[in-house]
Motif scaffolding. Structure first.
Motif, PDB file in Angstrom:
ATOM      1  N   LYS A  78      37.024 -46.861  14.289  1.00 16.45           N
ATOM      2  CA  LYS A  78      36.702 -46.396  15.638  1.00 16.45           C
ATOM      3  C   LYS A  78      35.262 -45.878  15.644  1.00 16.45           C
ATOM      4  N   LYS A  79      34.441 -46.415  16.544  1.00 16.11           N
ATOM      5  CA  LYS A  79      33.025 -46.060  16.571  1.00 16.11           C
ATOM      6  C   LYS A  79      32.799 -44.563  16.781  1.00 16.11           C
ATOM      7  N   GLU A  80      33.684 -43.940  17.566  1.00 15.37           N
ATOM      8  CA  GLU A  80      33.495 -42.520  17.869  1.00 15.37           C
ATOM      9  C   GLU A  80      33.764 -41.612  16.667  1.00 15.37           C
ATOM     10  N   THR A  81      34.239 -42.202  15.555  1.00 15.99           N
ATOM     11  CA  THR A  81      34.484 -41.412  14.347  1.00 15.99           C
ATOM     12  C   THR A  81      33.186 -40.861  13.763  1.00 15.99           C
ATOM     13  N   LEU A  82      32.133 -41.635  13.825  1.00 16.19           N
ATOM     14  CA  LEU A  82      30.880 -41.272  13.150  1.00 16.19           C
ATOM     15  C   LEU A  82      30.361 -39.883  13.514  1.00 16.19           C
ATOM     16  N   PRO A  83      30.211 -39.549  14.802  1.00 14.01           N
ATOM     17  CA  PRO A  83      29.647 -38.236  15.103  1.00 14.01           C
ATOM     18  C   PRO A  83      30.582 -37.071  14.808  1.00 14.01           C
ATOM     19  N   PHE A  84      31.892 -37.226  15.041  1.00 15.83           N
ATOM     20  CA  PHE A  84      32.757 -36.057  14.880  1.00 15.83           C
ATOM     21  C   PHE A  84      33.157 -35.815  13.433  1.00 15.83           C
ATOM     22  N   ILE A  85      33.222 -36.867  12.609  1.00 16.50           N
ATOM     23  CA  ILE A  85      33.611 -36.644  11.211  1.00 16.50           C
ATOM     24  C   ILE A  85      32.516 -35.895  10.450  1.00 16.50           C
ATOM     25  N   ALA A  86      31.285 -36.025  10.931  1.00 15.34           N
ATOM     26  CA  ALA A  86      30.161 -35.341  10.290  1.00 15.34           C
ATOM     27  C   ALA A  86      30.236 -33.824  10.465  1.00 15.34           C
ATOM     28  N   LYS A  87      30.945 -33.371  11.509  1.00 14.28           N
ATOM     29  CA  LYS A  87      31.011 -31.935  11.787  1.00 14.28           C
ATOM     30  C   LYS A  87      32.396 -31.337  11.559  1.00 14.28           C
ATOM     31  N   GLU A  88      33.371 -32.147  11.129  1.00 16.25           N
ATOM     32  CA  GLU A  88      34.745 -31.670  10.970  1.00 16.25           C
ATOM     33  C   GLU A  88      35.139 -31.678   9.490  1.00 16.25           C
ATOM     34  N   PRO A  89      35.071 -30.522   8.818  1.00 18.20           N
ATOM     35  CA  PRO A  89      35.372 -30.474   7.386  1.00 18.20           C
ATOM     36  C   PRO A  89      36.847 -30.692   7.050  1.00 18.20           C
ATOM     37  N   LYS A  90      37.720 -30.643   8.061  1.00 17.87           N
ATOM     38  CA  LYS A  90      39.149 -30.846   7.798  1.00 17.87           C
ATOM     39  C   LYS A  90      39.524 -32.322   7.755  1.00 17.87           C
ATOM     40  N   ILE A  91      38.563 -33.218   8.001  1.00 18.90           N
ATOM     41  CA  ILE A  91      38.793 -34.655   7.880  1.00 18.90           C
ATOM     42  C   ILE A  91      37.891 -35.190   6.780  1.00 18.90           C
ATOM     43  N   LEU A  92      38.484 -35.822   5.792  1.00 16.24           N
ATOM     44  CA  LEU A  92      37.727 -36.356   4.668  1.00 16.24           C
ATOM     45  C   LEU A  92      37.570 -37.862   4.774  1.00 16.24           C
ATOM     46  N   ARG A  93      36.402 -38.350   4.355  1.00 15.93           N
ATOM     47  CA  ARG A  93      36.233 -39.786   4.121  1.00 15.93           C
ATOM     48  C   ARG A  93      36.079 -39.959   2.612  1.00 15.93           C
ATOM     49  N   PRO A  94      36.253 -41.161   2.081  1.00 10.33           N
ATOM     50  CA  PRO A  94      36.203 -41.308   0.630  1.00 10.33           C
ATOM     51  C   PRO A  94      34.932 -40.761  -0.002  1.00 10.33           C
ATOM     52  N   LEU A  95      35.127 -40.051  -1.101  1.00 11.56           N
ATOM     53  CA  LEU A  95      34.062 -39.377  -1.823  1.00 11.56           C
ATOM     54  C   LEU A  95      33.000 -40.337  -2.339  1.00 11.56           C
ATOM     55  N   ASN A  96      33.429 -41.556  -2.718  1.00 11.13           N
ATOM     56  CA  ASN A  96      32.527 -42.456  -3.426  1.00 11.13           C
ATOM     57  C   ASN A  96      31.730 -43.391  -2.530  1.00 11.13           C
ATOM     58  N   TYR A  97      31.624 -43.059  -1.226  1.00 12.24           N
ATOM     59  CA  TYR A  97      30.641 -43.737  -0.392  1.00 12.24           C
ATOM     60  C   TYR A  97      29.243 -43.321  -0.849  1.00 12.24           C
ATOM     61  N   PRO A  98      28.238 -44.168  -0.620  1.00 14.28           N
ATOM     62  CA  PRO A  98      26.874 -43.819  -1.042  1.00 14.28           C
ATOM     63  C   PRO A  98      26.350 -42.581  -0.320  1.00 14.28           C
ATOM     64  N   GLU A  99      25.343 -41.972  -0.907  1.00 14.28           N
ATOM     65  CA  GLU A  99      24.700 -40.813  -0.310  1.00 14.28           C
ATOM     66  C   GLU A  99      24.148 -41.155   1.067  1.00 14.28           C
ATOM     67  N   GLY A 100      24.292 -40.244   2.023  1.00 11.18           N
ATOM     68  CA  GLY A 100      23.789 -40.453   3.373  1.00 11.18           C
ATOM     69  C   GLY A 100      24.859 -40.842   4.381  1.00 11.18           C
ATOM     70  N   VAL A 101      26.074 -41.199   3.896  1.00 12.25           N
ATOM     71  CA  VAL A 101      27.179 -41.534   4.799  1.00 12.25           C
ATOM     72  C   VAL A 101      27.706 -40.251   5.430  1.00 12.25           C
ATOM     73  N   PRO A 102      27.990 -40.240   6.747  1.00 10.50           N
ATOM     74  CA  PRO A 102      28.484 -39.016   7.401  1.00 10.50           C
ATOM     75  C   PRO A 102      29.787 -38.509   6.786  1.00 10.50           C
ATOM     76  N   GLY A 103      29.999 -37.211   6.911  1.00 11.91           N
ATOM     77  CA  GLY A 103      31.246 -36.613   6.452  1.00 11.91           C
ATOM     78  C   GLY A 103      31.198 -36.192   5.001  1.00 11.91           C
ATOM     79  N   THR A 104      32.362 -35.780   4.505  1.00 12.82           N
ATOM     80  CA  THR A 104      32.472 -35.295   3.134  1.00 12.82           C
ATOM     81  C   THR A 104      33.720 -35.865   2.474  1.00 12.82           C
TER      82      THR A 104
END
Length: 266
Positions: A78-104
Motif C-alpha cells: 500500500k503506497k500510503e504505508t511509506l509516510p506513516f511507517i516512518a513515524k510509527e515505532p509500533k510497526i516494524l518492517r524487516p530489519l535487513n532492508y538497506p540503509e535509508g528505507v523508512p521505518g525500523t
C-alpha cells in the motif's frame, strides 16, 4: 497475575483482511485473560485487503489489544504505508532492508508488568527478495539490544523451512523466541531448542479458513491452471486465529514454554 520472574507473550500469525481482523477482535481479549499475556505481537502485512497495511487498519488492530505489528515482503504493497511507517515505532518492517528505507526493524516496549521486551522483524532470502544477510544483520542487532534487555522476540518472515531452522539454531540461546511467519500454514513443530530459545517454523494464518492461504479458491486455482495473472480476493468466510503463547524466564531471557493456539470462529 503474572509472576515477576515470568513474562507471557502472545504472537498472532499473519492477519489476512477483514476476516482476520474480525476474529482478532472477537477472540484476543479472552486469550489475553487466559494466558495472562503482558505483550501481544502480530504479523499484519496482509491485514489490509490481503495485501499490505494502512494506518487505519493498524490503528484498528492496536485498539483490539495488539501492542506491536510486524510485517514482511508485502509491507510496501500500500503506497500510503511509506509516510506513516516512518513515524510509527509500533510497526516494524524487516530489519535487513538497506540503509535509508523508512521505518525500523526492531523496537523495545514495556510490558504490563514493566519488563522491557525487544521485538525484531527480519526477512529470509530463499525464494524471497534478496536483502542483506538475515543471519549477520540480526546477530549484530541482538548485540545492540542486549544492552537494554535479554527478552528478545524475533519474527523471521521466510519461505524455506531449512532457512528458518538454520536461523533458529544459529541464534539459539541468544534470544527468547524465533517465530516463523509467511507461509500461512501452522506447523506442528513448536519446541524449546537445546540452548533455551522457543521456536516454531510457522505460526500460521489468522484469516478466512476456507481459502488458499487467505484468498478465494477460484482465482488461485485458475492461476495455477492457466499461469495467467489474477486478482486475488479475501473471501468473507468463517475465520481461524493462529498464534503461540510463549512463557519466558525474565531473569535469563530463555523460554520455559511455547504452546500452539488454533481457534476457529464460525
Amino acid at each position: 497475575m503474572p509472576s515477576n520472574d515470568t513474562v507471557n507473550i502472545l504472537f498472532i500469525g499473519d492477519i489476512v483482511g477483514k476476516p482476520g481482523r474480525n476474529v482478532v477482535k472477537a477472540v484476543l481479549p479472552k486469550l489475553i485473560d487466559h494466558y495472562n499475556a503482558e505483550l501481544v505481537i502480530a504479523n499484519g502485512e496482509n491485514a489490509a485487503g490481503g495485501f499490505g497495511i494502512t494506518e487505519k487498519v493498524a490503528e484498528e488492530l492496536f485498539s483490539y489489544g495488539i501492542d506491536i505489528l510486524t510485517t514482511g515482503n508485502h509491507v510496501w504493497d500500500k503506497k500510503e504505508t511509506l509516510p506513516f511507517i516512518a513515524k510509527e515505532p509500533k510497526i516494524l518492517r524487516p530489519l535487513n532492508y538497506p540503509e535509508g528505507v523508512p521505518g525500523t526493524g526492531s523496537t523495545t516496549v514495556k510490558t504490563k508488568n514493566n519488563q522491557i521486551v525487544a521485538v525484531v522483524n527480519v526477512l529470509g532470502r530463499i525464494f524471497m527478495n534478496v536483502l542483506d544477510c538475515p543471519f549477520r544483520t540480526t546477530k549484530e542487532e541482538i548485540e545492540r539490544l542486549k544492552k537494554d534487555t535479554n527478552l528478545i522476540i524475533i519474527d523471521f518472515h521466510a519461505e524455506a523451512t531449512s532457512e528458518k531452522l538454520a536461523f533458529a539454531f544459529y541464534l539459539d540461546g541468544k534470544v527468547s523466541a524465533i517465530i516463523g511467519t509467511h507461509t500461512h500454514v501452522q506447523t506442528a513443530d513448536e519446541r524449546i531448542l537445546p540452548k533455551g530459545t522457543a521456536y516454531i517454523t510457522d505460526v500460521g494464518m489468522t484469516g478466512p479458513e476456507n481459502s488458499i492461504i487467505g484468498f478465494r479458491e477460484t482465482e488461485v486455482i485458475e492461476k495455477f491452471l492457466t499461469q495467467m495473472p489474477k486478482k486475488f480476493e479475501v473471501p468473507a468466510t468463517s475465520a481461524i486465529l493462529s498464534a503461540v503463547h510463549i512463557e519466558i524466564n525474565s531473569s535469563d531471557g530463555l523460554a520455559r514454554k511455547i504452546e500452539r493456539i488454533s481457534i476457529r470462529q464460525f
